[in-house]
Design an enzyme around this catalytic site. Structure first.
Site, PDB file in Angstrom:
ATOM      1  CB  CYS A 274      -0.926  -0.028   1.225  1.00 57.35           C
ATOM      2  SG  CYS A 274      -1.991   1.394   1.340  1.00 57.35           S
TER       3      CYS A 274
ATOM      4  CB  CYS B 198      -0.700   2.526   4.021  1.00 59.97           C
ATOM      5  SG  CYS B 198      -2.247   1.866   3.441  1.00 59.97           S
ATOM      6  CG  ASP B 199       2.897   1.245   4.466  1.00 62.36           C
ATOM      7  OD1 ASP B 199       2.263   1.727   5.411  1.00 62.36           O
ATOM      8  OD2 ASP B 199       2.763   0.077   4.091  1.00 62.36           O
TER       9      ASP B 199
END
Ligand code: NDP
Length: 488
Positions: A171, A174-175
């Site tokens: 992701c 997300c990261d």
């Protein structure tokens, strides 16, 4: 537009049912009398809470049954991971979480119930079918709609599990922010790979290398053109990863192979983002229901009926499914219609029978914990006082604003906070806030969502360790519950 009251339609079909049951005759195993005396009965069990499952539930609920949606790890399914959606009819633009929220509320309004759990096993040897959940519920389902969607694929190379959450990610949104100024790799040649690569540039990574295993990409032309127009993205064709290598803490490089020449070499990288497609979540039906070689369920003709009677499927787990929200919604709706028809038209379920079964129906609401609003750690001083110096255990849910997986996990964390309010403090903490850089470094938070449980100022449970050697890399409500239970 509501043309008939909910029950008008329902009873019209009941008249048909009564007629057909005079003519027909049913196999003994599919006799409503089998349901009498069974505990935890469910008329329509819906497995999965993405667009397909929620739409199946909406139809069943509007038909007067209280469908039970076993949500799986993520209420809203993969919709929650979707950024901007521009192709839902009548809506210019909406984010995945917003759309999911609207459909969930609609399903709830008509009487659907939610069980925050995952199905482990279904025993089809007798009817109603016996369904076992991860949290140990035993249900008797009269119809089942499977809408479990797909989970991201893994590479299966050395180093992948070891560095998952410490550089290996599924992701970018997300990261990605944890790799600002660094060189990263995206693996895959589909639409997702392109989107991930562009997203990473938006987060300020220095350079993205996209590794495509064949000599061409699968992504649509306009996305490929977009990729080519970016100076900081290199696309390397005919190349596969053989190993992910690090220093024990962080990724440093990957060993790759040129699939044409067979030559192996290294590419330095701080993170690897996998965008290599996904596999259907149908493992719990394996050997019992007809599937193809990709573990997608095979439907009967133009119906949502699987090879098992009263078991329907909808969404991306269907053989030949087209990955579009609106198609999953339509298929889910059709599965719901077929499940209701089975009960009313084929089995002849009527109000009298429903009255007899009433006391044995499963009620999820009775079992749901009351969520509490999570407090937030806003300063380093507050972290030192409320977490490190706390007399009782403290659970921290690290998130970032952009992380949809974090949004999807947070309701479960709120519920767990509610369940353990007397002896556990629970806070959320924004991992995107630069003032927490030292804390993040100390605890190696380079992936969100990340859950840490502190006791006496020390980390005693870490979600990263739980996920490390597991093929399924999604953190579930049960994982967090178990962390808390172990430290009681
Ligand atoms: P896809 O299945 O389309 O693509 C997967 C890619 O990963 C392929 O290039 C495949 O290579 C490669 N791959 C698979 N396994 C490996 C492996 N072990 N090692 C290296 N590479 C591997 O998945 P996506 O997630 O990209 O897309 C799924 C669906 O969602 C598609 O229908 C897509 O159109 C849709 N989508 C649409 C978006 C949009 O409209 N904006 C955004 C994202 C997805 P190969 O080609 O060699 O098989």
């Amino acid at each position: 537009m509501r043309m008939f009251p909910r029950f008008t339609k329902f009873f019209c079909s009941l008249i048909l049912v009564s007629l057909s049951s005079c003519i027909g005759g049913y196999p003994d195993s599919f006799n409503l009398n089998n349901a009498l005396g069974k505990e935890n009965l469910v008329y329509n069990l819906i497995i999965g809470s993405g667009p397909a499952g929620l739409n199946a539930a909406i139809y069943c609920a509007r038909s007067g049954f209280r469908p039970l949606i076993v949500t799986g790890e993520s209420l809203g399914g993969n919709l929650i991971m979707t950024t901007e959606i521009e192709n839902v009819p009548g809506i210019d633009m909406i984010t995945g979480p917003e759309l999911a929220d609207r459909i969930i509320k609609q399903a709830e309004k008509f009487g659907s119930e939610f069980l925050y759990d995952s199905v482990q096993k279904i025993d089809f040897s007798s009817w109603p079918y016996r369904v076992t959940t991860e949290n140990g519920e035993m249900l008797h389902a009269m119809t089942v709609v499977v809408a479990t969607g797909k989970s991201p694929r893994k590479l299966g190379v050395p180093g992948e599990d070891e560095y998952y959450g410490r550089g290996v990610s599924h992701c970018a949104i997300c990261d990605g922010r944890f790799y600002k100024g660094k060189d990263v790799i995206v693996v895959g040649g589909g639409d997702s790979a392109v989107e991930e690569a562009i997203q990473l540039l938006n987060f300020g990574v220095r350079k993205v290398t996209v590794l495509v295993r064949k000599n061409k990409m699968r992504a649509i032309r306009c996305l490929q053109d977009r990729l080519k127009s970016e100076d900081d993205i290199d696309v390397v064709y005919n190349t596969s990863i053989k190993e992910i290598i690090g220093d024990g803490e962080d990724i440093t490089k990957v060993k790759v192979v040129d699939n044409v020449s067979g030559k192996e070499y290294f590419i330095p990288a701080s993170a690897i983002f996998l965008a290599i497609g996904s596999d259907p979540n149908t493992w719990f039906l394996k050997g019992q229901v007809d599937m193809n070689e990709r573990n997608e369920l095979i439907m009967k003709g133009r119906t949502q009926q699987t090879s098992v009677k009263a078991l329907y499927a909808a969404g991306s787990i269907e053989q030949g499914a087209i990955d579009q929200i609106i198609i999953a919604e339509g298929k889910g709706r059709q599965a719901g219609i077929e499940a209701v028809k089975f009960l009313t038209e084929e089995l002849g379920l009527d109000r009298k029978m429903m009255e007899k079964l009433k006391g044995n129906m499963f009620r999820a609401k009775d079992k749901k914990a009351t969520p509490v609003k999570l407090g937030e750690i806003k300063t380093v001083a507050q972290f030192n006082k409320d977490v490190l110096q706390s007399k009782i255990p403290v659970l921290i849910d690290f998130y970032t604003e952009e992380c949809l997986a974090c949004k999807k996990l947070m309701p479960a964390v709120s519920e767990i906070a509610g369940e353990h309010a007397a002896n556990l403090k629970v806070f959320k903490m924004d991992a995107g806030d630069t003032k927490f850089a030292d804390i993040l470094r100390t605890h190696k938070v380079v992936k969100v969502p990340r859950i840490l449980l502190f006791k006496g100022g020390k980390v005693v449970e870490d979600s990263q360790i739980i996920l490390k050697n597991r093929s399924d890399k999604n953190l579930s409500r049960k994982d967090i519950s178990d962390m808390v239970e172990r430290q009681k």
